[in-house]
Design a protein around this motif. Structure first.
Motif, PDB file in Angstrom:
ATOM      1  N   VAL A  46      43.907  71.862  50.026  1.00 24.04           N
ATOM      2  CA  VAL A  46      42.497  71.821  49.689  1.00 24.04           C
ATOM      3  C   VAL A  46      41.916  72.604  50.960  1.00 24.04           C
ATOM      4  O   VAL A  46      40.879  73.431  50.562  1.00 24.04           O
ATOM      5  CB  VAL A  46      41.945  70.395  49.727  1.00 24.04           C
ATOM      6  N   TYR A  47      42.349  72.182  52.247  1.00 26.06           N
ATOM      7  CA  TYR A  47      41.623  73.216  53.321  1.00 26.06           C
ATOM      8  C   TYR A  47      41.745  74.462  53.022  1.00 26.06           C
ATOM      9  O   TYR A  47      40.928  75.267  53.303  1.00 26.06           O
ATOM     10  CB  TYR A  47      42.272  72.774  54.593  1.00 26.06           C
ATOM     11  N   GLY A  48      43.170  74.973  52.873  1.00 25.25           N
ATOM     12  CA  GLY A  48      43.427  76.455  52.657  1.00 25.25           C
ATOM     13  C   GLY A  48      42.503  76.963  51.617  1.00 25.25           C
ATOM     14  O   GLY A  48      42.058  78.153  51.704  1.00 25.25           O
ATOM     15  N   ASN A  49      42.326  76.259  50.501  1.00 24.08           N
ATOM     16  CA  ASN A  49      41.491  76.683  49.169  1.00 24.08           C
ATOM     17  C   ASN A  49      39.976  76.835  49.577  1.00 24.08           C
ATOM     18  O   ASN A  49      39.234  77.847  49.120  1.00 24.08           O
ATOM     19  CB  ASN A  49      41.579  75.761  48.098  1.00 24.08           C
ATOM     20  N   TYR A  96      37.761  80.160  49.596  1.00 23.77           N
ATOM     21  CA  TYR A  96      36.419  80.294  48.881  1.00 23.77           C
ATOM     22  C   TYR A  96      35.542  81.020  49.845  1.00 23.77           C
ATOM     23  O   TYR A  96      34.817  81.779  49.464  1.00 23.77           O
ATOM     24  CB  TYR A  96      36.046  79.022  48.655  1.00 23.77           C
ATOM     25  N   TYR A  97      35.564  80.835  50.948  1.00 21.39           N
ATOM     26  CA  TYR A  97      34.808  81.315  51.904  1.00 21.39           C
ATOM     27  C   TYR A  97      34.995  82.722  52.173  1.00 21.39           C
ATOM     28  O   TYR A  97      34.079  83.549  52.333  1.00 21.39           O
ATOM     29  CB  TYR A  97      35.056  80.579  53.394  1.00 21.39           C
ATOM     30  N   VAL A  98      36.312  83.125  52.208  1.00 22.55           N
ATOM     31  CA  VAL A  98      36.566  84.369  52.308  1.00 22.55           C
ATOM     32  C   VAL A  98      36.183  85.494  51.215  1.00 22.55           C
ATOM     33  O   VAL A  98      35.508  86.283  51.381  1.00 22.55           O
ATOM     34  CB  VAL A  98      38.280  84.759  52.551  1.00 22.55           C
ATOM     35  N   TYR A  99      36.300  84.785  50.043  1.00 23.71           N
ATOM     36  CA  TYR A  99      36.047  85.343  48.747  1.00 23.71           C
ATOM     37  C   TYR A  99      34.248  85.772  48.595  1.00 23.71           C
ATOM     38  O   TYR A  99      33.793  86.487  48.211  1.00 23.71           O
ATOM     39  CB  TYR A  99      36.453  84.557  47.373  1.00 23.71           C
ATOM     40  N   ASP A 120      33.225  69.441  45.979  1.00 27.34           N
ATOM     41  CA  ASP A 120      31.755  70.055  45.218  1.00 27.34           C
ATOM     42  C   ASP A 120      30.887  70.343  46.749  1.00 27.34           C
ATOM     43  O   ASP A 120      30.389  71.212  46.644  1.00 27.34           O
ATOM     44  CB  ASP A 120      31.004  68.819  44.514  1.00 27.34           C
ATOM     45  N   VAL A 121      31.237  69.662  47.596  1.00 29.67           N
ATOM     46  CA  VAL A 121      30.303  70.048  48.953  1.00 29.67           C
ATOM     47  C   VAL A 121      30.632  71.199  49.375  1.00 29.67           C
ATOM     48  O   VAL A 121      29.783  71.943  50.135  1.00 29.67           O
ATOM     49  CB  VAL A 121      30.664  68.849  49.908  1.00 29.67           C
ATOM     50  N   PHE A 122      31.736  71.901  49.157  1.00 29.36           N
ATOM     51  CA  PHE A 122      31.909  73.219  49.538  1.00 29.36           C
ATOM     52  C   PHE A 122      31.844  74.080  48.431  1.00 29.36           C
ATOM     53  O   PHE A 122      31.966  75.363  48.950  1.00 29.36           O
ATOM     54  CB  PHE A 122      33.488  73.344  50.330  1.00 29.36           C
ATOM     55  N   ALA A 123      31.809  73.867  47.132  1.00 29.94           N
ATOM     56  CA  ALA A 123      31.683  74.835  46.049  1.00 29.94           C
ATOM     57  C   ALA A 123      30.407  75.145  45.998  1.00 29.94           C
ATOM     58  O   ALA A 123      29.774  75.143  44.986  1.00 29.94           O
ATOM     59  CB  ALA A 123      32.293  74.170  44.977  1.00 29.94           C
ATOM     60  N   VAL A 124      29.718  75.573  47.146  1.00 29.64           N
ATOM     61  CA  VAL A 124      28.287  76.197  47.088  1.00 29.64           C
ATOM     62  C   VAL A 124      28.358  77.575  47.820  1.00 29.64           C
ATOM     63  O   VAL A 124      29.277  78.120  47.890  1.00 29.64           O
ATOM     64  CB  VAL A 124      27.656  75.250  47.961  1.00 29.64           C
TER      65      VAL A 124
END
Length: 538
Positions: A487-490, A494-497, A515-519
């Motif tokens: 999860v941490y790597g994903n 997500y941040y890099v993308y 969800d808190v990071f899917a922003v």
């Protein structure tokens, strides 16, 4: 790899001795034994222990692993599970072992390339033969099911063809008295399917071109093919075949062929002078299957089976032994006393109270200054466990400079610290904003592990690259490890993308992160607090 080489060698030597004892047995029996010996080199003996068939086989085996000392048994089980590929730099022998697998794979690949080359030479030879040959209508009176063609090739006769077999005769053979015996010899080869066996031998010989035992086995297998063919021809043509063979093989040829390792496999009647003399002598001996031959074969196969079974103990037996060793390691009284003093000094390590945490950190530092050095692995273990506990405390206090200072006290230059502690240093550097130094530590760790970073280390390295805005390297690092559920790597991906404005990839990975990071804009997660085994003992 040691298990594989040792087992295959043992089986091969056993069968070689058996074949030597069966020199008066039918040649076909010896041939099949030699093919079994060659086949054993294609068996991955080191993986057979995973089969249920071999469970409980220790009493029939001996531990091959004892030949090469297993220094992993010196590492506690908890360290093996968290950092299985990390050892003290003094243990570089273990780090060299995986490279043997790489060398073996390279040799096999080069052998497959050699086989393809020999196939190409074979196809070229067949084309050349058809161009420079002609059918032989004058030989139609000879009863033979295979077509015969006349050629100028230097061999008296040979046979080719996996699908369309052909017997090739040197032009001058048409007028030789040995003609019928020669044709009968090549036809018998084809009837026995020796052309297929010859290609199997060629493949094995090519793949294991570096293995002298395999080369010896293939050479003997070819000879036994010839001898078995001679035996059948002798039964059909009686004494005439022996006389014709002697006349043909012992007569000095005007032109002699020069065979080399790259020569395509052919079923030919010409061999070395010494072997030809052996062939003629062997025809004087009656070859019958006797009960003693069957007993020798049964004994050889039984011993070979036991040799193969030893690999189970080399894997499972050694694992059980190391498991027992790591479950209840025998520690000295001095070690146990120091461990008790360490736990007493770090009494407040589990607390969230800064004052208690500082007291625990000072207690560990004082303990380290006043203790006596232990010997061997006990010293390495007590240093490692105490530093990891101190690292946990200082991380909770966010005193990352103190982590670096403690590392310098615990591991002075030349003390050979464990490789995996570079993760602790890198994390401290990241928290202090020294991202370049974090990259240096983790890239060095990657070199020590031959590029095989664990998931946590790869995530740390990718995070350092992200802070340096090197998003391509961050993504490449994350994609090098197999971590579908990381999860941490994903989150980092997500941040890099997001930084690369790759919305398609962001949508693909969105469901794999909280969800808190899917922003948008993407957020970076905080670094966790490193664990310590000693916390469970407080």
């Amino acid at each position: 790899m040691t298990d594989y080489l040792f087992t295959s060698t043992l089986i091969s030597l056993c069968i070689l001795l058996t074949v030597k004892g069966l020199k008066n047995a039918p040649a076909r029996l010896n041939f099949y034994l030699l093919m079994i010996a060659l086949a054993c080199w294609f068996v991955p003996w080191q993986y057979l222990s995973q089969l249920s068939f071999f469970e409980g086989a220790e009493r029939y085996t001996f531990n091959v692993a004892k030949i090469v000392p297993d220094i992993k048994v010196l590492i506690p089980e908890d360290l093996q599970t968290t950092t299985p590929n990390t050892l003290l730099s003094k243990q570089s022998i273990w780090d060299f072992v995986p490279s043997l697998n790489n060398i073996f794979i390279i040799l096999l690949i080069s052998g497959c390339g050699l086989f393809l080359l020999r196939m190409g030479l074979y196809v070229k030879l067949i084309k050349t033969l058809y161009i420079n040959s002609k059918p032989s209508p004058e030989l139609k009176h000879i009863k033979n099911q295979y077509p015969i063609r006349l050629t100028t090739h230097t061999e008296p006769a040979f046979a080719t063809g996996l699908i369309k077999p052909v017997i090739w005769l040197e032009s001058s053979m048409v007028n030789r008295e040995e003609l019928n015996s020669v044709i009968q010899h090549e036809a018998t080869h084809l009837q026995q399917g020796d052309i297929y066996w010859t290609w199997i031998i060629c493949f094995t010989e090519s793949v294991f071109w570096w293995n002298p035992i395999c080369l010896k086995l293939t050479s003997l297998a070819r000879e036994q093919l010839e001898l078995s063919c001679d035996e059948l021809c002798m039964e059909k043509l009686k004494d005439k075949y022996q006389l014709d063979l002697a006349s043909l093989l012992l007569k000095k040829q005007n032109v002699t062929s020069k065979n080399n390792f790259f020569t395509p496999p052919l079923l030919n009647i010409a061999h070395s002078k010494s072997f030809n003399i052996q062939r003629i002598k062997m025809l004087n001996k009656e070859k019958t299957m006797k009960s003693k031959y069957l007993v020798m074969v049964a004994a050889a196969m039984s011993f070979s089976a036991l040799a193969a079974a030893q690999i189970v103990d080399g894997n499972t037996g050694s694992k059980q032994q190391s498991s027992k060793t790591s479950q209840v390691p025998v520690k000295s009284e001095a070690y146990n006393q120091q461990l008790a003093q360490l736990l007493k000094s770090a009494a407040g390590a589990k607390s969230d109270n800064p004052e208690l945490l500082n007291q625990a950190a000072q207690g560990i530092q004082q303990w380290h200054l006043n203790r006596d050095k232990l010997t061997g692995f006990e010293e390495a273990e007590i240093k490692l466990q105490s530093f990891r506990l101190l690292n946990h405390i200082y991380s909770k206090l966010e005193q990352y400079e103190d982590i670096l200072s403690a590392y310098e006290k615990w591991y002075e230059p030349g003390s050979n610290p464990p490789y995996f502690l570079k993760n602790s240093l890198a994390t401290a550097y990241i928290q202090l904003g020294r991202y370049e130094l974090a990259v240096v530590e983790l890239e060095d760790l990657s070199k020590q592990l031959e590029g095989k970073l664990h998931v946590g280390s790869a995530d740390n390295l990718a995070l350092a690259y992200i802070y340096l805005a090197d998003y391509d390297k961050a993504l490449k690092t994350l994609e090098q490890v197999d971590a579908k559920d990381d999860v941490y790597g994903n989150i980092l991906k997500y941040y890099v993308y997001d930084k690369q404005n790759n919305r398609k990839k962001m949508n693909e990975i969105k469901s794999k992160i909280p969800d808190v990071f899917a922003v948008t804009p993407a957020l970076l997660p905080q670094t966790g607090i490193p664990d310590s085994q000693l916390l469970r003992m407080l």
